[in-house]
Design a protein around this motif. Sequence first.
Motif, short mmCIF file in Angstrom:
data_model
loop_
_atom_site.label_atom_id
_atom_site.label_comp_id
_atom_site.label_asym_id
_atom_site.label_seq_id
_atom_site.Cartn_x
_atom_site.Cartn_y
_atom_site.Cartn_z
N GLU A 69 5.75 -4.45 -0.76
CA GLU A 69 4.68 -3.49 -0.99
C GLU A 69 4.95 -2.64 -2.23
OE1 GLU A 69 3.97 -2.10 3.23
OE2 GLU A 69 2.10 -3.15 2.80
N GLU A 116 0.35 2.08 0.38
CA GLU A 116 1.38 1.03 0.34
C GLU A 116 2.79 1.62 0.20
OE1 GLU A 116 0.40 -1.44 1.60
OE2 GLU A 116 -0.77 -2.82 0.38
N HIS A 129 3.75 2.65 3.60
CA HIS A 129 4.09 1.49 4.44
C HIS A 129 5.50 1.00 4.12
CE1 HIS A 129 -0.49 0.43 4.51
NE2 HIS A 129 -0.20 1.55 5.12
N HIS A 177 -0.36 0.12 10.58
CA HIS A 177 -0.32 -0.58 9.30
C HIS A 177 -1.55 -1.48 9.15
CE1 HIS A 177 2.44 -2.79 6.20
NE2 HIS A 177 1.22 -2.58 5.74
N GLU A 187 -4.34 -1.58 6.19
CA GLU A 187 -4.56 -2.79 5.39
C GLU A 187 -6.04 -3.14 5.33
OE1 GLU A 187 -2.54 -4.30 3.36
OE2 GLU A 187 -1.08 -2.81 3.95
FE LIG Z 1 0.71 -2.21 3.57
#
Ligand SMILES: [Fe+2]
Length: 254
Positions: A18, A47, A50, A129, A133
């Motif tokens: 990521e 991101e 994440h 997550h 996304e």
């Molecule tokens: Fe992600």
Amino acid sequence: MEATAIYNALSTTFPRGEAFFVESVRAFRDGAPPKLAEEIKAFTTQEAIHSREHDAFNKRAAEAGYDLSALEAQVERRLAVTKGKPPIVSLAATMALEHFTAILAHQLLADPRHLAGGEQEAADLWRWHAVEEIEHKGVAYDTWLHATRVWPGRKRWKLKARVMLYVTRNFVVDRTAGALELMRQDGIRGFKAWRMLLWYLWVRPGMFRKIAGAWLKFFLPDFHPWDEDDRHLLAAYASIASGDESKRKVRRAA
Ligand SMILES: [Fe+2]
Ligand SMILES: [Fe+2]
């Protein structure tokens, strides 16, 4: 067991993967129309978070005794392929992998069987997550459309299709190998490990089988990630998210 191995193997890819997405999309922010530039900013923020959350998750897996070094080294090897290539190649890889992530996320939220039986904390992380996304699933694609706006349609489609086939092959091969390695560390080997894994991925709950149709749509000439409007899954998540998950989302968004 095989489910934990698969999701842990997938998580291993996220810290570096990521970070790569962030760099690849951010490289095209200058000159983007204001709305897209704003979306790129929100994308890179999500991101980056994440990446950090999965890093923490992976450290806990390592503390629990898993050796993730071989899996992490494989991620580095894959990312090294883009070194020295034009930035559009990294963007294309990101755009293809973001479609992959979005269709996995869709399945994960649409069918509770994928996360059934696992630890609550891990399931919470994956659901959170998956929601994000889906929220940003069009951003890398729109960046790609903008960056290649003067390309002839055929050239654009050819690169997009080639990159998707390439990343898909690597994704399936690497995640399978990674999951087998983690199962081996748990003492499950050989034919039994293969049988459990293939059954889980292709039959029941059958994640790979279930995303096949959505994966194919990527090759349609007019494809866009939002052709599939899955905002109802986000609304459903908001209504079932536990207090902790909601707090996480608010805290991360702040
Ligand atoms: Fe992600
Ligand atoms: Fe993403």
